[in-house]
Design a protein around this motif. Structure first.
Motif, PDB file in Angstrom:
ATOM      1  N   HIS A  96       1.166   3.302  -3.403  1.00 52.83           N
ATOM      2  CA  HIS A  96       0.183   4.389  -3.322  1.00 52.83           C
ATOM      3  C   HIS A  96       0.665   5.605  -2.552  1.00 52.83           C
ATOM      4  O   HIS A  96      -0.058   6.593  -2.464  1.00 52.83           O
ATOM      5  CB  HIS A  96      -1.122   3.870  -2.695  1.00 52.83           C
ATOM      6  CG  HIS A  96      -1.752   2.752  -3.458  1.00 52.83           C
ATOM      7  ND1 HIS A  96      -2.378   2.931  -4.670  1.00 52.83           N
ATOM      8  CD2 HIS A  96      -1.819   1.423  -3.198  1.00 52.83           C
ATOM      9  CE1 HIS A  96      -2.819   1.769  -5.111  1.00 52.83           C
ATOM     10  NE2 HIS A  96      -2.488   0.839  -4.241  1.00 52.83           N
ATOM     11  N   HIS A 145       0.832  -1.209   0.000  1.00 50.21           N
ATOM     12  CA  HIS A 145       0.000   0.000   0.000  1.00 50.21           C
ATOM     13  C   HIS A 145       0.865   1.257   0.000  1.00 50.21           C
ATOM     14  O   HIS A 145       0.649   2.178  -0.790  1.00 50.21           O
ATOM     15  CB  HIS A 145      -0.943  -0.008   1.198  1.00 50.21           C
ATOM     16  CG  HIS A 145      -1.975   1.078   1.158  1.00 50.21           C
ATOM     17  ND1 HIS A 145      -1.722   2.353   1.608  1.00 50.21           N
ATOM     18  CD2 HIS A 145      -3.244   1.081   0.683  1.00 50.21           C
ATOM     19  CE1 HIS A 145      -2.792   3.099   1.427  1.00 50.21           C
ATOM     20  NE2 HIS A 145      -3.733   2.348   0.872  1.00 50.21           N
ATOM     21  N   ALA A 151       0.918   7.254   4.097  1.00 49.96           N
ATOM     22  CA  ALA A 151      -0.421   7.155   4.680  1.00 49.96           C
ATOM     23  C   ALA A 151      -0.309   7.000   6.188  1.00 49.96           C
ATOM     24  O   ALA A 151       0.738   6.599   6.720  1.00 49.96           O
ATOM     25  CB  ALA A 151      -1.172   5.960   4.090  1.00 49.96           C
ATOM     26  N   ARG A 200      -8.331   1.678   6.866  1.00 48.45           N
ATOM     27  CA  ARG A 200      -9.584   1.892   6.137  1.00 48.45           C
ATOM     28  C   ARG A 200      -9.490   1.364   4.704  1.00 48.45           C
ATOM     29  O   ARG A 200     -10.397   0.672   4.226  1.00 48.45           O
ATOM     30  CB  ARG A 200      -9.931   3.378   6.139  1.00 48.45           C
ATOM     31  CG  ARG A 200     -11.270   3.701   5.467  1.00 48.45           C
ATOM     32  CD  ARG A 200     -11.661   5.155   5.649  1.00 48.45           C
ATOM     33  NE  ARG A 200     -10.678   6.078   5.101  1.00 48.45           N
ATOM     34  CZ  ARG A 200      -9.861   6.833   5.841  1.00 48.45           C
ATOM     35  NH1 ARG A 200      -9.891   6.759   7.179  1.00 48.45           N
ATOM     36  NH2 ARG A 200      -8.998   7.646   5.267  1.00 48.45           N
ATOM     37  N   ASN A 201      -8.416   1.679   4.027  1.00 50.86           N
ATOM     38  CA  ASN A 201      -8.280   1.272   2.619  1.00 50.86           C
ATOM     39  C   ASN A 201      -8.127  -0.235   2.456  1.00 50.86           C
ATOM     40  O   ASN A 201      -8.592  -0.813   1.461  1.00 50.86           O
ATOM     41  CB  ASN A 201      -7.085   1.978   1.976  1.00 50.86           C
ATOM     42  CG  ASN A 201      -7.325   3.456   1.750  1.00 50.86           C
ATOM     43  OD1 ASN A 201      -8.456   3.873   1.490  1.00 50.86           O
ATOM     44  ND2 ASN A 201      -6.278   4.260   1.850  1.00 50.86           N
ATOM     45  N   LEU A 202      -7.478  -0.874   3.399  1.00 47.11           N
ATOM     46  CA  LEU A 202      -7.259  -2.322   3.311  1.00 47.11           C
ATOM     47  C   LEU A 202      -8.316  -3.121   4.069  1.00 47.11           C
ATOM     48  O   LEU A 202      -8.280  -4.352   4.044  1.00 47.11           O
ATOM     49  CB  LEU A 202      -5.864  -2.683   3.826  1.00 47.11           C
ATOM     50  CG  LEU A 202      -4.676  -2.105   3.059  1.00 47.11           C
ATOM     51  CD1 LEU A 202      -3.371  -2.589   3.661  1.00 47.11           C
ATOM     52  CD2 LEU A 202      -4.743  -2.467   1.580  1.00 47.11           C
ATOM     53  N   GLU A 203      -9.214  -2.409   4.743  1.00 38.64           N
ATOM     54  CA  GLU A 203     -10.264  -3.051   5.540  1.00 38.64           C
ATOM     55  C   GLU A 203      -9.664  -3.987   6.588  1.00 38.64           C
ATOM     56  O   GLU A 203     -10.034  -5.153   6.725  1.00 38.64           O
ATOM     57  CB  GLU A 203     -11.262  -3.806   4.635  1.00 38.64           C
ATOM     58  CG  GLU A 203     -11.986  -2.881   3.663  1.00 38.64           C
ATOM     59  CD  GLU A 203     -12.993  -3.614   2.790  1.00 38.64           C
ATOM     60  OE1 GLU A 203     -12.934  -4.851   2.729  1.00 38.64           O
ATOM     61  OE2 GLU A 203     -13.837  -2.950   2.178  1.00 38.64           O
ATOM     62  N   GLU A 211      -5.615   5.521   7.717  1.00 40.25           N
ATOM     63  CA  GLU A 211      -5.869   5.478   6.271  1.00 40.25           C
ATOM     64  C   GLU A 211      -5.587   4.088   5.709  1.00 40.25           C
ATOM     65  O   GLU A 211      -6.350   3.568   4.891  1.00 40.25           O
ATOM     66  CB  GLU A 211      -5.010   6.530   5.558  1.00 40.25           C
ATOM     67  CG  GLU A 211      -5.458   7.962   5.810  1.00 40.25           C
ATOM     68  CD  GLU A 211      -4.450   8.971   5.311  1.00 40.25           C
ATOM     69  OE1 GLU A 211      -4.824  10.158   5.198  1.00 40.25           O
ATOM     70  OE2 GLU A 211      -3.280   8.599   5.051  1.00 40.25           O
ATOM     71  N   ILE A 212      -4.493   3.493   6.159  1.00 40.14           N
ATOM     72  CA  ILE A 212      -4.152   2.148   5.676  1.00 40.14           C
ATOM     73  C   ILE A 212      -5.222   1.157   6.121  1.00 40.14           C
ATOM     74  O   ILE A 212      -5.690   0.320   5.335  1.00 40.14           O
ATOM     75  CB  ILE A 212      -2.766   1.720   6.193  1.00 40.14           C
ATOM     76  CG1 ILE A 212      -1.680   2.645   5.646  1.00 40.14           C
ATOM     77  CG2 ILE A 212      -2.473   0.273   5.794  1.00 40.14           C
ATOM     78  CD1 ILE A 212      -0.316   2.437   6.301  1.00 40.14           C
TER      79      ILE A 212
END
Length: 385
Positions: free
Chosen positions: A19, A15, A22, A29-32, A26-27
């Motif tokens: 990307h 990530h 972060a 949330r984005n990776l669940e 944020e990590i």
């Protein structure tokens, strides 16, 4: 690649690698993922030196801004080398896959024997590292492209272009010098790998790559992977698939001129014999490609090598002739290679990242990064030795 099957540490590393910086939130949330899982992964990656604190952007709100993390791409490097008689090309990439330096040198033709040829390649690599002020200790892996049949261990089975290296484990020789893992493979196979990973064939997984220059040789990508074959000879088809066009060594021969460039020039100037020879060449080449296409049924045919840039004289009539020889109600896209003469060196770079990911990142399961080449105007060329 199914990223859901990767470890949490690898997913977090990817990530921030692919990307940008972060925060933990944020990590997560984005990776669940849970915040705790991400914090643990960041701790592991920090210990490995893969993740560091990102420079503070300085927020306007009250209180301390959230801690951001970024990928430490410049802590180590990977090299791709393309060894040839006419040139040696060296590319160096950081851990994010960004090429930081790329240089070409005179080929190994002038070296007196196999040992001298290897010494010349070692000197070229050392010169590139010294010029970029990269110590050898920060080198994590090397990928090498060379002309010949190479087994899966990296030993040169045979090479008609550099016969002194036949039977030699070139990878082991270079590993002894540079102290990092080295992988070696056939140059045309690695050119196909490069066109599939970062070139014109990124969106398809079944590719027939044909190099047409001084010789005709092939590389195959099947199901997204380079095809080696049980005897490591997949693609060594010049003598059989194109009879009449090549010699026993796969070397192209011409009647109207000494070189392809001369024949093409004569044909452009209206020379009838050169035009006729070129027409015959295109037709015979298309017949051989049609045989390969109907055997493999690829999604795309990529033409590389020195002749690929001659659009109106070569690629356009080759497309028409291929369609006529296939004679079926479908067409196979035939396109010019994007990476040109730099394909094999970048393929060697991809090969090194793929073969030695654990040694490069000190983390199992890291996939090959997106490779970002340098702009053409930044590439350095060296004079003859």
């Amino acid at each position: 690649m199914n990223r859901s099957n990767l470890t949490i540490a690898v997913r977090v590393a990817l990530h921030v690698r692919d990307h940008g910086s972060a925060t933990v939130n944020e990590i997560a949330r984005n990776l669940e993922l849970s915040r705790t899982s991400v914090e643990n992964a960041v701790g592991t990656l920090t210990e490995l030196g893969l993740v560091v604190d990102a420079p503070s952007a300085g927020g306007r709100g009250a209180g301390r801004p959230a801690r951001r993390f970024t990928f430490e791409s410049g802590s180590a490097y990977v090299i791709g080398v393309d060894v040839g008689i006419a040139s040696v090309r060296v590319v160096v990439a950081d851990l994010r896959g960004d090429v930081v330096v790329q240089q070409s040198f005179a080929g190994v033709a002038g070296a007196r024997d196999g040992a001298a040829k290897l010494t010349a390649v070692v000197d070229d690599i050392r010169e590139v590292l010294a010029g970029a002020m990269i110590p050898t200790s920060r080198l994590r892996a090397i990928g090498v492209s060379l002309p010949g049949i190479v087994d899966d261990s990296g030993r040169v089975v045979t090479s008609v272009v550099i016969p002194e290296w036949s039977g030699i484990d070139i990878g082991a020789q270079l590993q002894a010098v540079f102290g990092c893992p080295v992988s070696v493979d056939n140059g045309v196979r690695l050119a196909a790998v490069a066109e599939h990973h970062l070139g014109v064939a990124q969106l398809v997984d079944d590719v027939l790559y044909l190099s047409v220059g001084n010789r005709i040789a092939m590389g195959l990508i099947i199901g997204g992977r380079p095809r080696r074959g049980i005897h490591n000879a997949a693609g060594d088809i010049g003598r059989l698939a194109f009879p009449g066009l090549v010699t026993q060594t796969g070397q192209l021969t011409w009647r109207s001129g000494q070189t392809a460039e001369e024949v093409f020039g004569l044909a452009r100037a209206g020379d009838a014999s050169a035009s006729a020879e070129l027409g015959d060449f295109v037709d015979q080449l298309a017949r051989g490609i049609a045989t390969l296409v109907l055997t493999v049924d690829p999604a795309m045919v990529v033409i590389g090598g020195g002749l690929s840039a001659a659009h109106e004289q070569f690629l356009d009539p080759l497309r028409a002739a291929l369609a006529a020889h296939i004679g079926l109600p479908f067409s196979v896209p035939l396109v010019e290679a994007r990476l040109g003469a730099e394909a094999a060196s970048h393929g060697a770079l991809v090969f090194a990242f793929r073969r030695h990911a654990s040694a490069i990142y000190n983390l199992d399961g890291m996939p090959v990064p997106p490779i970002t080449p340098l702009p053409a105007e930044v590439v350095v060329g060296a004079e003859s030795r």
